[in-house]
Scaffold this motif. Structure first.
Motif, mmCIF file in Angstrom:
data_model
loop_
_atom_site.group_PDB
_atom_site.id
_atom_site.type_symbol
_atom_site.label_atom_id
_atom_site.label_comp_id
_atom_site.label_asym_id
_atom_site.label_seq_id
_atom_site.Cartn_x
_atom_site.Cartn_y
_atom_site.Cartn_z
ATOM 1 N N TYR A 293 5.432 7.711 -13.440
ATOM 2 C CA TYR A 293 4.422 6.687 -13.156
ATOM 3 C C TYR A 293 3.251 6.899 -14.104
ATOM 4 O O TYR A 293 2.552 7.916 -14.040
ATOM 5 N N GLU B 54 2.516 1.614 -3.475
ATOM 6 C CA GLU B 54 1.602 2.112 -4.500
ATOM 7 C C GLU B 54 1.321 3.604 -4.324
ATOM 8 O O GLU B 54 1.242 4.357 -5.307
ATOM 9 N N THR B 55 1.191 4.050 -3.061
ATOM 10 C CA THR B 55 0.977 5.475 -2.806
ATOM 11 C C THR B 55 2.180 6.291 -3.261
ATOM 12 O O THR B 55 2.042 7.353 -3.881
ATOM 13 N N TRP B 56 3.378 5.784 -2.967
ATOM 14 C CA TRP B 56 4.609 6.484 -3.365
ATOM 15 C C TRP B 56 4.749 6.512 -4.880
ATOM 16 O O TRP B 56 5.120 7.537 -5.464
ATOM 17 N N MET B 57 4.455 5.398 -5.544
ATOM 18 C CA MET B 57 4.577 5.325 -7.001
ATOM 19 C C MET B 57 3.709 6.380 -7.680
ATOM 20 O O MET B 57 4.097 6.966 -8.697
ATOM 21 N N ALA B 58 2.534 6.635 -7.127
ATOM 22 C CA ALA B 58 1.613 7.604 -7.726
ATOM 23 C C ALA B 58 2.170 9.019 -7.703
ATOM 24 O O ALA B 58 1.690 9.891 -8.450
ATOM 25 N N THR B 59 3.188 9.270 -6.860
ATOM 26 C CA THR B 59 3.779 10.609 -6.776
ATOM 27 C C THR B 59 4.940 10.791 -7.748
ATOM 28 O O THR B 59 5.482 11.894 -7.866
ATOM 29 N N GLN B 60 5.335 9.724 -8.440
ATOM 30 C CA GLN B 60 6.504 9.783 -9.325
ATOM 31 C C GLN B 60 6.113 10.280 -10.722
ATOM 32 O O GLN B 60 5.080 9.891 -11.267
ATOM 33 N N PRO C 228 0.517 4.174 -15.449
ATOM 34 C CA PRO C 228 -0.028 2.833 -15.660
ATOM 35 C C PRO C 228 -0.654 2.695 -17.047
ATOM 36 O O PRO C 228 -1.429 3.545 -17.480
ATOM 37 N N ASN D 298 0.834 -1.203 0.000
ATOM 38 C CA ASN D 298 0.000 0.000 0.000
ATOM 39 C C ASN D 298 0.868 1.252 0.000
ATOM 40 O O ASN D 298 0.595 2.223 -0.723
#
Length: 404
Positions: A323, A314-320, A325, A311
């Motif tokens: 990123y 996934e939260t951190w990835m959304a800030t990159q 999908p 979790n």
């Protein structure tokens, strides 16, 4: 007969040769031993240093040692939580040539505890329920793999913290049997043995004054049966859905995933009149989030720890910035996950002094930091960040935690 060491890998015989095999295990000198909590056992058991790791040594008859060694290796291949079998030592004699019992050697499970050491301070009823939940999950996993334990008990189990819950590991396979599939009678026998053993162990704790006064040993013994039956039903039941509600199959799979199990195969049949779909999960095994975290990051964690870490990932990835999908030009999830390990996970864990971590593994440390961050952020009304979290966690949590 000469000393013989049968081991799972080439490096183990060399490291084990330095142990005093000509001395009965009960008399081994302190220089070889490690002071770790031990559970109750029918046999002499000691923890010792062998090379760079800690091992558990158990004296037991040769037939039993070889059989248990084989069963533990089978459970490892089936990915069932159990201690790792490292070697069997036979042909032992003392300095006068008198025979000594063979020994089974297993790897010490880091961060684990036998149940009696956990009850040294009176454990709350809710915590006891979590222990029994973990044991029920272990028993279900064993039965799904075709393993009849024969002596399920708290004494034959090690517990390790898994986020806010516990993970249970089989530590004694001496009475076990592995078969392609268990009958209902074999499963029911195991469940009854578990109920009687657990009630008896809790009664012993009650007699010694180590059990919370609100805990009824008999009722708690029955509780594990109820938990086991609920899990087994959810994992193995056949479901029939109207054809127009095929999405319900996905919901069922998600429920299984939430329980920590993964559907590796499924059987779906359509009724002759075409109105309904029958769904049966097949080859259900555990560790859905564990495997996902391991595949993405290389981190090996318990199931609940893995769920929390994923979790956060996934939260951190959304800030990159890269990123995206579904976009072939975006960074692959594996690339972002390894960046998270390098830039977030490892620096955060390393910020916690090693001497304050004790035997707590890094995944548990990070999970506790995530929980602490949430509490601080709720209190502050905004995200306080990991740096502030680490400082407060060291000062308010670790500073007051007993060593070990």
């Amino acid at each position: 007969m000469e000393l013989q060491i049968t081991a799972t890998s080439p490096e183990h015989p060399a490291s084990l040769l330095d142990l005093p095999w000509t001395v009965p295990l009960a008399e081994w000198p302190d220089e070889h031993l490690v002071a770790l909590p031990r559970g109750i056992s029918r046999h002499v058991v000691r923890f010792a240093r062998a090379g760079g790791e800690i091992v558990a040594v158990k004296e037991v008859g040769e037939w039993a040692a070889v059989r248990e060694y084989g069963l533990l290796r089978d459970l490892d291949r089936l990915a069932v939580p159990a201690v790792d079998a490292l070697a069997v030592v036979t042909g032992r004699t003392d300095d006068h040539g008198e025979p000594l019992e063979p020994a089974l050697i297993t790897r010490h499970l880091v961060g684990s505890q036998p149940y009696r050491s956990m009850f040294e301070t009176t454990m709350r009823p809710g915590t006891i329920r979590r222990l029994l939940d973990a044991l029920a999950v272990l028993l279900v996993r064993l039965h799904l793999a075709g393993f009849a334990w024969g002596d399920c008990s708290l004494s034959n189990t090690l517990f390790r913290r898994d986020a806010g819950a516990y993970a249970a590991y089989l530590v004694d396979a001496e009475t076990g049997q592995l078969q392609p599939k268990l009958t209902s009678g074999q499963r029911e026998y195991d469940i009854e043995v578990a109920r009687v053993n657990i009630a008896g162990e809790l009664l012993d704790l009650e007699a010694s004054g180590s059990l919370h006064p609100s805990v009824d040993p008999v009722l708690f013994g029955e509780a594990i049966v109820e938990r086991y039956c609920e899990l087994w039903h959810e994992l193995t039941r056949q479901s029939v859905y109207p054809l127009a509600q095929r999405h319900a199959i996905d919901q069922r799979v998600r429920r299984l995933n939430d329980l920590g199990f993964d559907v590796a195969e499924m059987q779906i049949e359509r009724s002759p009149d075409g109105d309904t779909v029958t769904f049966v999960p097949k080859v259900v095994d555990a560790g859905h989030h564990q495997r996902q975290l391991l595949r993405l990051t290389g981190l090996d964690a318990e199931e609940n720890q893995a769920r929390s870490l994923l979790n956060d990932l996934e939260t951190w990835m959304a800030t990159q910035d890269d990123y995206a999908p579904g976009d072939p030009l975006g960074a692959r999830p594996e690339v972002l996950a390894h960046r998270w390990v390098r830039d977030v996970f490892r620096p955060t864990v390393r910020a916690v002094p090693k001497e304050l971590r004790g035997a707590t593994d890094t995944a548990q440390i990070y999970y506790e930091l995530l929980e602490h961050r949430w509490l601080l952020s709720e209190r502050a009304g905004h995200d306080v960040g990991l740096e502030t979290t680490v400082e407060d966690y060291i000062r308010t949590v670790l500073a007051n935690r007993p060593p070990g």
